[in-house]
Design an enzyme around this catalytic site. Structure first.
Site, short mmCIF file in Angstrom:
data_model
loop_
_atom_site.label_atom_id
_atom_site.label_comp_id
_atom_site.label_asym_id
_atom_site.label_seq_id
_atom_site.Cartn_x
_atom_site.Cartn_y
_atom_site.Cartn_z
CG HIS A 172 -2.02 -0.99 1.17
ND1 HIS A 172 -3.31 -0.68 0.80
CD2 HIS A 172 -2.02 -2.33 1.39
CE1 HIS A 172 -4.05 -1.76 0.81
NE2 HIS A 172 -3.30 -2.78 1.17
CG ASP A 381 0.14 9.55 1.10
OD1 ASP A 381 0.12 8.35 1.42
OD2 ASP A 381 -0.64 10.39 1.58
C1 GDG Z 1 -1.91 4.03 3.60
C2 GDG Z 1 -0.92 4.72 2.63
C3 GDG Z 1 -2.68 4.64 0.85
C4 GDG Z 1 -8.43 9.53 8.41
N1 GDG Z 1 -8.78 10.31 9.44
C5 GDG Z 1 -9.99 9.92 9.84
C6 GDG Z 1 -10.39 8.86 9.03
N2 GDG Z 1 -9.41 8.64 8.17
C7 GDG Z 1 -9.44 7.60 7.12
C8 GDG Z 1 -9.63 8.29 5.79
C9 GDG Z 1 -8.99 7.30 4.83
C10 GDG Z 1 -7.93 6.60 5.68
O1 GDG Z 1 -8.24 6.89 7.05
C11 GDG Z 1 -6.54 7.17 5.42
O2 GDG Z 1 -6.06 6.71 4.19
P1 GDG Z 1 -4.91 7.45 3.39
O3 GDG Z 1 -4.79 6.80 2.07
O4 GDG Z 1 -5.25 8.90 3.27
O5 GDG Z 1 -3.56 7.37 4.25
P2 GDG Z 1 -2.79 6.22 5.13
O6 GDG Z 1 -3.48 6.02 6.42
O7 GDG Z 1 -1.38 6.69 5.27
O8 GDG Z 1 -2.86 4.89 4.25
C12 GDG Z 1 -1.69 5.54 1.59
C13 GDG Z 1 -3.52 3.82 1.81
O9 GDG Z 1 -2.71 3.12 2.77
C14 GDG Z 1 -4.40 2.80 1.07
O10 GDG Z 1 -3.63 1.91 0.35
O11 GDG Z 1 -3.53 5.46 0.08
O12 GDG Z 1 -0.80 6.13 0.68
O13 GDG Z 1 -0.01 5.55 3.35
O14 GDG Z 1 -9.92 6.36 4.38
O15 GDG Z 1 -11.01 8.51 5.61
N3 GDG Z 1 -11.56 8.25 9.15
C15 GDG Z 1 -12.40 8.70 10.15
N4 GDG Z 1 -12.04 9.70 11.00
C16 GDG Z 1 -10.86 10.34 10.87
O16 GDG Z 1 -10.57 11.27 11.64
N5 GDG Z 1 -13.59 8.11 10.31
#
Ligand code: GDG
Length: 485
Positions: A172, A381
């Site tokens: 990921h 990212d």
């Molecule tokens: C890794 C990789 C890749 C965040 N804050 C809250 C919340 N979230 C949820 C978001 C989103 C998820 O968490 C975060 O996903 P991201 O992709 O933005 O980032 P990482 O956590 O670093 O994820 C990344 C991912 O894996 C998938 O393969 O895209 O590059 O680093 O869904 O909505 N959800 C809630 N409250 C929050 O305060 N409910």
């Protein structure tokens, strides 16, 4: 090994769909929030299967038995199989090797990498433990879907003990260039571990290319760069780029709910500015929070017309708080927030509204709705799902997405305003443009973005996985072709 009749999916990830919490009534599974859970859990709920994961709690000793629960509790649909980890394993495997070596390495932060032989050997032992839990669940014909850098050695374990198992691995985060990967003393082990799988997925072709080069350069494997295939131990490993999608319709549904809209209005009234900018992410140095705050400060210095008229809401979700680098970052971010608010607050106006907590999903969507500008400016990212969620939630067709060129999602999201998060002055200028962007330009850009995020949603992503696995085996089986309904 327990034999089951129909082929099923065995998901394997460090954190799974639930965290196990001790309560006076016993252990309670609490639903976990992550992009992977949103993507895959509905499928397991519908089709059944098993999720093998660490439940997030400390096991008293190394040979403690993990729980095996039918979940969701109220309407059991699949099995959650806990891999118990001791305090020592959590420290050395999780905070240590995965988050202090592999994570910074894959995000190009070489100076933050800490390579330690004891952490590595614990990582290897914990990976064997996860593989052991999979053996307890897997039957012939099942598809084993392993996730992420925490578990790179699991595929080879499975391959050696049960060569007939069908395996898919999704990585990921970014996969680094082989020159960088070569700094890790155990890089060849990581590559050999991954090559135990049948199919290896990344978000971007650039990561696929880096992996193929690493397999060729560091292992001497034969690689077909045209077809994205590695030949290894008399097998063909298919490597592919499938950028993860979100549940577009679910975000839209949430965004049009009257209670979400009312909450968004309320948030805007409370903050009381003309233009609202938003950032949401785990508090992680890869996400560029400090650099963004510096750029916001620069904007208020250089474009004083925004003072009193624009505010930034920064939601920083607590993450990896046992790792010293994350604790230091929290202090630095909070010092920057304090300084900016100290310099530019006036009466009831505050230029930065900072929250160190996660929000419930509906509240998150209300913030997406309330924000005129979404600032997603990571230093690096793998992809970034938050950017896609913002786009999906903008049901009135306005809103500006400012996106780092170093987020994997920048490859897909034409229509975003791209920034270089290392260039503080440049970023401040782009914030200025984004805050002042006219409605027609916003709509034009958002249409492009929504089209992409809607078409390449989570169902598309799950279908890529099913089709690839079916192709690989030359036939569709019980679990394929059903995720898009
Ligand atoms: C890794 C990789 C890749 C965040 N804050 C809250 C919340 N979230 C949820 C978001 C989103 C998820 O968490 C975060 O996903 P991201 O992709 O933005 O980032 P990482 O956590 O670093 O994820 C990344 C991912 O894996 C998938 O393969 O895209 O590059 O680093 O869904 O909505 N959800 C809630 N409250 C929050 O305060 N409910």
């Amino acid at each position: 090994m327990s034999k089951k009749q129909a082929a099923k999916i065995v998901m394997v990830s460090n954190r799974g769909s639930y965290n196990l919490q001790a309560t006076p009534e016993g252990i309670k599974p609490v639903p976990a929030i992550s992009g992977l859970v949103s993507a895959v859990e509905p499928f397991l709920r519908k089709k059944g299967g098993v999720w093998v994961a660490w439940g997030g709690r400390e096991a008293p000793q190394e040979n403690s038995q993990g729980l095996r629960l039918a979940v969701p509790i109220e309407n059991a649909a699949y099995t959650f199989h806990e891999v118990p980890l001791t305090a020592g394993e959590i420290k050395l495997y999780y905070h240590g090797f995965t988050n202090s070596a592999l994570w910074p390495l894959c995000h190009y932060f070489l100076d933050r990498c800490h390579y330690d032989a004891r952490e590595w050997s614990t990582y290897a032992r914990v990976n064997a433990k996860f593989a052991g839990a999979v053996f307890e669940e897997a039957a012939e014909g099942d598809i084993i879907w392993v996730n992420d850098y925490h578990l790179a050695l699991v595929p080879a374990h499975l391959r050696h003990r049960q060569p007939q198992l069908k395996q898919f691995f999704f990585w990921h985060i970014p996969f680094p260039h082989h020159d960088l990967l070569a700094t890790l003393p155990w890089a060849p082990h990581i590559l050999r571990g991954l090559l135990g799988t049948d199919v290896l997925g990344f978000h971007l072709q650039a990561y696929v290319d880096n992996f193929l080069q690493a397999a060729a350069q560091l292992l001497g494997a034969r690689v077909d760069f045209e077809e994205n295939i590695v030949y290894w131990e008399q097998r063909r490993i298919h490597v592919g780029a499938w950028p993860m999608g979100i549940d577009y319709r679910a975000f839209q549904r949430q965004a049009v709910e009257p209670s979400t809209r009312a909450r968004a209005e309320e948030l805007r009234e409370q903050i009381g500015v003309e233009r609202l900018a938003l950032s949401v992410e785990r508090l992680d140095y890869t996400k560029g929070i400090l650099e963004r705050l510096l750029a916001w400060e620069r904007l208020l210095e250089e474009a004083p017309e925004w003072r009193g008229r624009a505010a930034l809401v920064q939601i920083a979700v607590p993450s990896r708080t046992a790792v010293p680098a994350y604790r230091r970052l929290k202090e630095e971010v909070e010092a920057a927030v304090g300084r900016i608010n100290g310099r530019f607050s006036d009466g009831s106006y505050r230029p930065v509204h900072y929250f160190w907590r996660g929000l419930p999903r509906q509240e998150l969507v209300a913030y997406y709705l309330a924000a005129d500008v979404m600032m997603v400016t990571p230093l690096r990212d793998g992809l970034n799902l938050v950017a896609k969620e913002y786009v999906a939630s903008r049901c009135d067709n306005t809103g500006v997405l400012v996106l780092s060129r170093f987020a994997g999602a920048a490859q897909e999201l034409k229509g975003a305003v791209l920034v270089n998060p290392y260039d503080i002055d440049g970023m401040a200028m782009i914030f200025n443009t984004a805050l002042g962007m006219g409605r027609a330009e916003q709509e034009k850009r958002l249409r492009l973005l929504q089209e992409r995020v809607r078409r390449h949603d989570v169902h598309w992503w799950m279908n890529c996985f099913h089709q690839t696995m079916a192709l690989k085996k030359g036939e569709a089986d019980d679990v394929s072709g059903s995720a898009s309904s």
